[in-house]
Every structure is written in structure tokens, then in C-alpha cells.
Design a protein around this motif. Structure first.
Motif: not given
Lengths: 378, 316
Positions: A221-243
Motif C-alpha cells: 500500500p505504500a504510495t509513490a510519494t511515500e516511496i520517494m520521500v522514504g528513499k531520499l531522506v536518508p541521502y539528504l541526511i548523508i549529504g548533510l553529514g558529508d557537507a
């Protein structure tokens, strides 16, 4: 949007990055390598340029001029030769970048108050280094020449004030030492974000297709938006850590000043990452293959960021049509914000134009990204 | 059928360009029933199941699952179903427990129920104590039971299984079918596709599908009874090819086909044909080592049905 489902996807993505050696390299090792390489390699100024000298005169005056070359931190006088062919061979063999020829009548012409010339032979294979070498050599020679002039006027009984009624006293702000590393390294954070963000996000949807897990994921039942946000937020966190990691390196290792607030830096980095991750995600949705997606993603993120963002090549010096194009390159706003935060200590208010531009970009990319992925096998 | 259908399919069609994968298929499945779609690879089984899960949009016709139209309300459908796709599709780089937690999160299983259901799934899959193993390291049977566990964590009313036992050893297959029967006994409706004819016998009802068309439907015994018009004889003879030609030419023979190293012959009367065939073969110099009546399998039924269809289109 259901938070529980989004978190479940985010957690899974995080575990996969941690466990996939390739993703882990991109997330942690690549930023470090990149900032070290760019920090050391992308310097635009040169020091210790090797110099060969052909002093035809060998007088006290010519020696005085050569001493000035020797004393400059930009030049190392490696060898003195006594004929032209030797000088030419040294340049051909890359033993020196600059050859200085002092003519046999150097002192004579100086004492007669004639115009006199010193010849400089430059290895022009590297345009930037050649320009720098000529510039530095001119500076050395003109400093010497003005000293000679002053001395001459003094012997004629003219006071120094009368000769130099006005002098411009420069003071450079923000990059006091005019050190090109201070100009370049803040921009490398943008390069790191573009490379890391584009690579990781471009793999994310394609990986599900390639491993055959997409069908199962779509059937939940996961929606397309949930899949997108769920998939990208980890990379946002990793990116901020890298910054943060890159900033620490820039300051601690390369001695670049950091005058702004860390919070402002993370804020603009977050905006930039939304744009980069959104682009990578859309490419991943469109190509369905990890290899293809990463290639395209590099093309549309890293290329404009390295060439057209003002990261290393100043936008002011670009031809007008190219300069116009840079306004649509989202990374120019981030690079300019980064430099302002690092060197000028600019805050959110000072960066309003850049932030507005990035918010618009993030909004547009976000809008299209949420519509890019349809939960269907067709 | 007094009870409302759990799955209702009416005149469902799916075309990919000029190719018709599913051709006006209709069936209804009651609650708690195990319904099998049986057919060779590429016959349209997976396409049908994908339309029912809302993964593909039907070209025409309609289908509903627990009352929700699959084309109109696919998200509603997905909340009430469990799906095991044809390829093994859990995350190999996640641990057993991580896969379970992931799907539990996606299906909104929470609180006390979460631990209870995960515990149940581990028990069912025989993976108690192996929670921290990487899923990719599991052997086929365990992987497949784990996938089933993940698909039913949220206690779905309907379970779709697309070739669930492909590539799994016979013992694991039997264990798997026992689990399916348990779930059916608890009221779960199961739609399963398979190309293993022996497995189809475990289903309550079947539809035989070939080239996108349903060629027969009913219980396994009904299908066999209606498909085979007469008695079935097993004939072992040498050489096999000449024997087949000879038998096909005999009066009283309805159909004959090669099954492994022997022939399956459909005749109108078993005892009479037995004698006649033995005599004919002896006369022609074909050595018959065995001629005896057998009870037909679903495979016989399938060959009888699709063979007839093929015969209508072109003479073989």
C-alpha cells in the motif's frame, strides 16, 4: 502520506547503503577523496615556478634583478646558463617554466635613463600557469624598475613625494591573501554534494527494478510519494553529514576561513540537495538501470556544477551568452552562497536572492519528482 | 455459490501492442477457496494476477477484489491483499528480521500485533533463531516461506501467489502447500498460478489457461472428466514413433500423445481397444511391452484440451 510506511522505506534504504560497499564508498570515501583532490589539485596560483636565467651582462645591476627573482616565493632560480640554445632546451625539456634573458647592455641603458627590456620566455603549454608566470615576472621587474627610478630622481634632487603624488593602497576583503584555495575550496563542497547526491539517488529506483524487488514494493500500500520521500531522506541526511565533513576538512586541513554560521551552510546545502536528489531520482525512474541512471545523473549535475557554477571559473569572466546560461544552472546559486558563507560570513538575510532561487528550483524539481514515479509495471 | 465472491473477474482483456496476453477471461473465486490458474509459461497467468493486484491496468473488462475495483481503487485493493511475485523479491541484502520489519511497516502492522505476527512468520518459515541471517544466504525453501511470511504479515483476506514454488525442492513444495491449506482453512482466499500439473491437484478449483484463453474450469476431477472423452490407456512400445502413428490410425482411438517414454491413448472403450491395439501392433512389428488402463492426470486433460484447439487451427 503515512509516516510509518515512509520511515519503513527510509530505514530499509539506510541499511542498504550501509551494507552495499559501492554506495558506502560513494557516501563516505568519495567526498573525502574529492575534497582532498580538489583542494590540492585545483589551485589556480603557482608558487616556486622553476626559472632558468641567461644573464648576458653579468653586472651588479643584473645580479640585483636576479636576486629579486630569487627572493620571490613565486620563483626558484634553478640554473644560470650562458647561451640561448641551453635556455631553449631547458624549456623544451620542461626543466623550467620561465626563462629570463638579461641583455648585454642592461646597465648601460639603465644609467642613461633609456628604456630597457628584459626578455622572458614562457612555456605556454599550460595557459593558466603561463599567465601567472608572466604576471609575477612583470611584478618583480616593475618593482625593481620603480626602485631604480626613485633612486635616479633622488640623485637629481627631486623629492619622492613629487614623483609619486598619489598611490593606490589596496586592501582586499574576504580573501585577504588572494589565495586561490580560499576561492576554490568552498565551491568543492558543491562538487561533493553534486557527485554524491546524484550517484546515490540515481541508483535508488533503478536498483529495485534491477534486483526484481520493485514488483513486490508496488504491490504494497505504500504510495509513490511515500516511496520517494522514504528513499531520499536518508541521502539528504548523508549529504548533510558529508557537507559537515567537507567543511571540517576545508577549515582544519586546508586552513580556509569559515566566517558564517554552520546552520546557514546546512540550510542552503539542504536546499541544494533537494534539487540534486530530485534530479537523480527522476533519472532513476526514467532509466530503470543503475548504470545508465548514474551516467545521466553525472551529466546533468556534476558537469554544470564544475563548469558553470563559478566554482573554479569566475562567472564574471565568461562570455555574455555563457554568463546568461549560468543563471539557469542551479548550482551557481549554491556555490555563490557557499563562498559568501565561508569567506564573508553572510547570513540568511544576505543570501536572500540565492535562497529564493534555490527554493524555486527545489519546489519545481520536487513537484515533478513526486509525479515522476507511477506505481505500475507498464 | 451463496457467499459473495472474493475475487470477481469479468471479460478481462490485456493487450500489449498487438499481442493479446489475456483474452476475455472470466471467473469468480469464493472466500476461503484455493483457485489455481494452470498453464504453460507465457499463457497469461502472471498478467492476470498482476491486473488483480493493480500492477497492470486492464485493457478492457473488469475485476474486483474483496469488493474493490482493481482499476478504480488499486490502493484499496493493495491493503487487503498479500502478493508473492514470480521472482523471489525480498531484499537479499537485508537480514531476515529486517525484511519482516520492512514489510510490517509498509502494511501498517504495529504495536503488540507486530511482534506477534513477526514471531508467527518466523515460526511458520522455520527461521526461528536465524533472524540475523542475510536473506540472500538462505536456501530456496526458506526464502520462499519467508516471502510468504512477509506477504501475509498483515493477515490479508486474499493471497496472490505467482508461481510460488518455481525452483523449490519437492519437500519444501509440499510444506508450502500445507501452509496454503492452513490459510485457506482460516478463510483466506488464495489465487495461485503454477505450471506444475501435480500441484494443481491441491487446488479446490482450477482454470486451465492457454494463449490467454481459459480452456476449461472446475474442480480437478471435473476438468479431467470433461476433458477426456473416453478411457485412457498407457502404452509402452518400441519404436515409439511408429507405434504412435499406428495407434492414431486405429478405429476407436480418440487421441494419442507421447508422455515421457510412453504413449497415452484415449479410446472409447478400454477393454476392447486393449486387445485391438495389441493385435495391430503385433501385426505391424511394433513391440508392445505394456498396455493398461490408467486414470487421467491434469496433464492429460490439458493436452486433450489444447491439442484439440491446436487441431482446429492447423492440422499437425
Amino acid at each position: 502520506m503515512n509516516l510509518r510506511r515512509t520511515v519503513a522505506i527510509g530505514r530499509k534504504e539506510f541499511i542498504q547503503v550501509r551494507r552495499d560497499p559501492r554506495s558506502f564508498m560513494i557516501a563516505v570515501l568519495l567526498p573525502l577523496i574529492q575534497i582532498l583532490l580538489l583542494g590540492y589539485g585545483a589551485r589556480l596560483d603557482a608558487e616556486h615556478i622553476p626559472v632558468y636565467v641567461y644573464d648576458q651582462e653579468g653586472s651588479q645591476n643584473s645580479q640585483a634583478l636576479l636576486k629579486r627573482f630569487q627572493a620571490s616565493r613565486y620563483f626558484d632560480v634553478v640554473k644560470v646558463v650562458n647561451n640561448y640554445p641551453a635556455l631553449a632546451r631547458a624549456i623544451d625539456a620542461d626543466q623550467c617554466k620561465l626563462g629570463v634573458v638579461i641583455p648585454w647592455d642592461f646597465s648601460e641603458r639603465l644609467s642613461d635613463a633609456h628604456h630597457t627590456e628584459v626578455q622572458a620566455l614562457v612555456d605556454g603549454t599550460d595557459d593558466n600557469s603561463a599567465q601567472l608566470a608572466i604576471g609575477y615576472a612583470q611584478a618583480v621587474v616593475s618593482a625593481y624598475s620603480s626602485d631604480i627610478q626613485l633612486k635616479w630622481f633622488a640623485t637629481q634632487g627631486v623629492s619622492q613625494q613629487a614623483v609619486q603624488p598619489l598611490s593606490v593602497d589596496y586592501r582586499t576583503w574576504f580573501n585577504e591573501e588572494l589565495d586561490s584555495k580560499n576561492f576554490i575550496i568552498p565551491g568543492t563542497v558543491a562538487m561533493v554534494m553534486a557527485l554524491m547526491g546524484a550517484l546515490l539517488s540515481s541508483l535508488t529506483i533503478a536498483r529495485e527494478w534491477e534486483r526484481g524487488t520493485m514488483e513486490q514494493l508496488i504491490a504494497t500500500p505504500a504510495t509513490a510519494t511515500e516511496i520517494m520521500v522514504g528513499k531520499l531522506v536518508p541521502y539528504l541526511i548523508i549529504g548533510l553529514g558529508d557537507a559537515g565533513l567537507c567543511t571540517a576538512f576545508a577549515v582544519g586541513w586546508f586552513g580556509v576561513p569559515f566566517r558564517g554560521s554552520f546552520g546557514t551552510m546546512l540550510f542552503v546545502t539542504g536546499l541544494f540537495l533537494i534539487v540534486i536528489l530530485g534530479i537523480g531520482y527522476m533519472i532513476s525512474v526514467a532509466t530503470k538501470s543503475q548504470l545508465g541512471a548514474s551516467q545521466y545523473a553525472l551529466l546533468v549535475t556534476l558537469l554544470p556544477t564544475s563548469m558553470l557554477s563559478g566554482f573554479a571559473f569566475p562567472i564574471d569572466q565568461m562570455p555574455a551568452p555563457i554568463r546568461a546560461i549560468t543563471y539557469i544552472v542551479y548550482s551557481r546559486y549554491y556555490v555563490s552562497a557557499l563562498k559568501a558563507i565561508f569567506l564573508a560570513g553572510s547570513g540568511i538575510r544576505d543570501l536572500a536572492p540565492e535562497i529564493v532561487a534555490m527554493v524555486v528550483y527545489a519546489g519545481v524539481i520536487g513537484f515533478f519528482a513526486t509525479r515522476a514515479f507511477r506505481k505500475s509495471l507498464q | 455459490m451463496a457467499e459473495a465472491a472474493s475475487i470477481l473477474v469479468e471479460d478481462l482483456v490485456k493487450r500489449f501492442g498487438g499481442f493479446t496476453a489475456v483474452d476475455h477471461v472470466s471467473f469468480r473465486i469464493a472466500r476461503g477457496e484455493i483457485f489455481g490458474l494452470l498453464g504453460p509459461n507465457g499463457s497469461g497467468k502472471s498478467t492476470t494476477i498482476r491486473m488483480l493486484c493493480g500492477l497492470l491496468t486492464p485493457t478492457s473488462g473488469r475485476a474486483s477484489v474483496v469488493g474493490f475495483d482493481v482499476a478504480e481503487e488499486p490502493e484499496k485493493v493493495r491493503q487487503h491483499i498479500g502478493y508473492m511475485s514470480q521472482k523471489f523479491s525480498l531484499y537479499n541484502d537485508l537480514r531476515v528480521i529486517e525484511n519482516l520489519r520492512f514489510f510490517a511497516g509498509l502494511y501498517g502492522v504495529k504495536g503488540d500485533l507486530l511482534e506477534e505476527r513477526i514471531d508467527w512468520a518466523l515460526q511458520m518459515a522455520g527461521l526461528k533463531g536465524s533472524e540475523t541471517l542475510l536473506t540472500g544466504e538462505l536456501a530456496g525453501g526458506w526464502k520462499q516461506r519467508l516471502a510468504l511470511g512477509c506477504a501475509v504479515l498483515h493477515r490479508p483476506q486474499v493471497l496472490f501467489l505467482d508461481e510460488p514454488t518455481a525452483g523449490v525442492d519437492p519437500l519444501s513444495r509440499r510444506q508450502f502447500w500445507e501452509l496454503i491449506h492452513q490459510m485457506s482453512a482460516e478463510g483466506v482466499t488464495v489465487l495461485v498460478t503454477t505450471h506444475y500439473m501435480d500441484e494443481a491437484e491441491y487446488c479446490n478449483r482450477l482454470a486451465l489457461i492457454d494463449a490467454g484463453l481459459i480452456v476449461a474450469a472446475g474442480s480437478p476431477s471435473e476438468i479431467k472428466r470433461t476433458a477426456i472423452k473416453g478411457d485412457l490407456l498407457l502404452v509402452e512400445c518400441a519404436p515409439l514413433g511408429r507405434g504412435l502413428e499406428l495407434i492414431k490410425a486405429q478405429p476407436g482411438v480418440v487421441d494419442a500423445a507421447v508422455f515421457g517414454a510412453a504413449l497415452h491413448v484415449v479410446v472409447s472403450a478400454a477393454e476392447k481397444a486393449r486387445v485391438e491395439l495389441a493385435a495391430a501392433m503385433a501385426a505391424a512389428g511394433v513391440k508392445a511391452s505394456r498396455i493398461e488402463p490408467i486414470s487421467p492426470s491434469l496433464e492429460d486433460a490439458f493436452v486433450a484440451l489444447t491439442g484439440r484447439r491446436a487441431g482446429n487451427e492447423a492440422v499437425q
